[in-house]
Design a protein around this motif. Structure first.
Motif, mmCIF file in Angstrom:
data_model
loop_
_atom_site.group_PDB
_atom_site.id
_atom_site.type_symbol
_atom_site.label_atom_id
_atom_site.label_comp_id
_atom_site.label_asym_id
_atom_site.label_seq_id
_atom_site.Cartn_x
_atom_site.Cartn_y
_atom_site.Cartn_z
ATOM 1 N N GLY A 1 0.798 -1.223 0.189
ATOM 2 C CA GLY A 1 0.057 -0.030 -0.068
ATOM 3 C C GLY A 1 0.790 1.152 -0.061
ATOM 4 N N VAL A 2 0.388 2.394 0.800
ATOM 5 C CA VAL A 2 1.150 3.644 0.735
ATOM 6 C C VAL A 2 1.899 3.731 2.166
ATOM 7 N N ASP A 3 3.173 3.936 1.780
ATOM 8 C CA ASP A 3 4.240 3.855 3.049
ATOM 9 C C ASP A 3 5.055 5.091 3.123
ATOM 10 N N ASP A 4 5.465 5.450 4.354
ATOM 11 C CA ASP A 4 6.310 6.520 4.518
ATOM 12 C C ASP A 4 7.775 6.051 4.665
ATOM 13 N N ARG B 1 12.684 8.356 -5.803
ATOM 14 C CA ARG B 1 12.056 9.327 -5.172
ATOM 15 C C ARG B 1 13.105 10.325 -4.079
ATOM 16 N N HIS C 1 12.907 12.212 4.982
ATOM 17 C CA HIS C 1 11.633 11.697 4.697
ATOM 18 C C HIS C 1 11.303 11.674 3.328
ATOM 19 N N ARG D 1 7.501 10.423 1.624
ATOM 20 C CA ARG D 1 6.370 10.170 2.081
ATOM 21 C C ARG D 1 5.583 9.970 0.849
ATOM 22 N N LYS D 2 4.480 8.829 1.317
ATOM 23 C CA LYS D 2 3.457 8.529 0.440
ATOM 24 C C LYS D 2 4.232 7.580 -0.848
ATOM 25 N N VAL D 3 5.012 6.682 -0.532
ATOM 26 C CA VAL D 3 5.633 5.684 -1.555
ATOM 27 C C VAL D 3 4.561 4.661 -1.604
ATOM 28 N N GLU D 4 4.304 4.313 -2.968
ATOM 29 C CA GLU D 4 3.534 3.164 -3.232
ATOM 30 C C GLU D 4 4.190 1.667 -3.551
#
Length: 520
Positions: free
Chosen positions: A435-438, A472, A483, A485-488
């Motif tokens: 899913g979406v991870d930080d 990223r 940081h 953020r919001k890595v799929e």
């Protein structure tokens, strides 16, 4: 007299012989769920946040075969499944069902692969039919305790009349089988057995070993005493009082609320809350029958009940508020958890009940004193209270399947440590699943000192699924960490992680490693 003493002793002794209890949650698994291993582990270790007892532990190997030769070792909060040495290659599943100290089952599955993953699936969970049985049995139990025992207490101690005790008697006849069914269904749920296993000793034995077993025995004893209190005998009022106390004892012996810390406060709160519910709801059916009688007969009883009900409502409100605060821990849990959603609906219905109670107390009762023709309106209002109370019982029975927010253990982020002579990077991935991870990156020198960088780039790819590198840029936070953020992460598997840290305009430090992300 001997029977009276025996039942009273059972209610009191069992009621106070209860250890400290809470709701268990899985904290960690070793090896981690989703791991791909070169060789089978010697054991799979499940660690919970409190001591648990093994219920049903099942190992399914990579060939899809249930392994009866897996040995189970339990010690406090750790359950260890010793893996057979001949475990074949492929994905193995450990399905667990353990008993937490509040008497509720905690179930789940973890997987690991020896060599290449395969399509082995966890066994199916508890059947919907069993869940329905547990829910219906719990409603029946509530009817027996609150409507049945509470109604008999009202008849003997407030009304001084047996008018309207047919409904409490029927509720008691429902409640006793409901308590027995609750005990058997709990055993089935703990062991993951089909309903046909009720004729065997195993589910009953394991259910009696939980805190719910003695609590249900107290509930049954209370309901039996209430049935005996319906007789016109010298012991009727004493039996009704002991049965009424038994309601609070039974509820305070087990369950999420009673076992929440600090138990020195929560158990008495549950005890008083249960008595308040029984006093209020138990009186409704007899009151509805009494107000159908001439006003001269009903008015003194209604007035007595109204005066004491004010105190009961105060106790209900204070204990309910305190228990809700303990269980929720945060206001947002009212809307973002199933437990909170049930509580929100219950609170709405409780406010409606309070409004009806206020209407009865300050308007309809006064009208009944002036004119007996007001009796039908008061009776309709009381019957509406009965319907709302039944709705609350049905809602609260659903808490059996929903752990309170206080027991939910936050997910542990994935941690990755990359170390070379030149630098070492600590990577935290939250929540660490598909899913979406930080990503949080801590950069240090080889000696463990902070490493200053001008620019940091995170690159991820998943070769086994053909996912090419995706880069990223990281941003430096006020906490001193980098940081992203919001890595799929669309798939589970062994992700390749590369971190490029630009230290100067001419020097870049690059570290690489593998990150295991469990499949959904």
């Amino acid at each position: 007299m001997r029977l009276f003493a025996a039942l009273a002793t059972l209610v009191l002794i069992v009621g106070f012989a209860t250890d400290a209890m809470a709701h268990a949650a899985l904290v960690s698994v070793d090896p981690a769920s989703g791991s791909i291993l070169k060789a089978a582990p010697k054991a799979v270790e499940l660690r919970f946040n409190e001591a648990v007892k093994p219920g049903a532990i099942l190992l399914i190997d990579g060939a899809g075969k249930e392994r009866g030769d897996a040995r189970i070792d339990a010690s406090g909060e750790i359950i260890s499944i010793v893996i057979p040495p001949d475990l074949p290659k492929g994905t193995a599943v450990v399905s667990y069902r353990v008993i937490s100290q509040d008497g509720h089952p905690v179930a789940g599955s973890v997987i690991f692969s020896v060599g290449a993953p395969t399509a082995t699936k966890p066994p199916a969970g508890a059947a919907g039919g069993l869940s329905a049985l547990i829910w219906l049995a719990r409603i029946g139990l509530y009817l027996g305790l609150f409507v049945g025992v509470g109604g008999v207490f009202f008849a003997r101690w407030l009304a001084w009349s047996m008018t309207g005790t047919t409904v409490p008697f029927v509720a008691l006849l429902i409640g006793i089988p409901g308590a027995v069914a609750s005990l058997g269904a709990l055993g089935l749920d703990l062991l993951g057995l089909p309903p046909a296993a009720l004729v065997t000793a195993a589910p009953w034995k394991v259910a009696f070993a939980t805190s719910a077993g003695p609590a249900l025995l107290v509930a049954i004893a209370a309901m039996l005493l209430a049935i005996m209190a319906l007789r016109s005998a010298w012991y009727a009022r004493a039996f009704a009082m002991i049965a009424f106390i038994g309601i609070g004892l039974s509820l305070a012996m087990t369950g999420h609320a009673a076992t929440a810390p600090p138990e020195v406060l929560t158990r008495p709160a549950v005890f008083l809350h249960g008595l308040g519910v029984a006093f209020w709801t138990g009186a409704l059916a007899p009151l509805a029958a009494l107000v159908s009688k001439p006003a001269t007969a009903a008015l003194p009883v209604v007035n007595r009940f109204s005066r004491i009900a004010v105190l009961a409502v105060g106790v209900l409100a204070l204990t309910g508020l305190g228990l809700a605060i303990v269980q929720l821990e945060r206001p947002s849990a009212l809307i973002d958890t199933r437990y909170g959603a049930i509580l929100s609906i219950k609170l709405g219905l409780a406010v409606l009940l309070l409004a009806l109670a206020a209407l009865n107390r300050f308007r309809l009762t006064s009208a009944l004193a002036r004119d007996h023709k007001a009796a039908p309106a008061l009776r309709r209002s009381i019957l509406l209270e009965c319907g709302i109370a039944l709705g609350i019982f049905a809602l609260v029975a659903g808490w059996r399947f929903t752990p309170p927010p206080r027991t939910i253990v936050p997910e542990t982020p994935l941690a990755l440590h990359i170390h070379t002579d030149k630098a070492m990077f600590q990577v935290l991935v939250s929540p660490g699943k598909v899913g979406v991870d930080d990503f949080v990156l801590q950069l240090m020198t080889g000696e463990g000192m902070p490493l200053t960088a001008k620019q940091v780039t995170l690159t991820l790819n998943l070769p086994e699924r053909g996912i090419e590198p995706m880069a990223r840029g990281a941003s430096l936070g006020q906490d001193g960490y980098w940081h992203v953020r919001k890595v799929e992460l669309p798939f589970g598997g062994r992700w390749h992680v590369r971190i490029d840290a630009l230290v100067t305009d001419f020097e870049q430090v690059t570290l690489e490693d593998e990150l295991e992300v469990a499949p959904p």
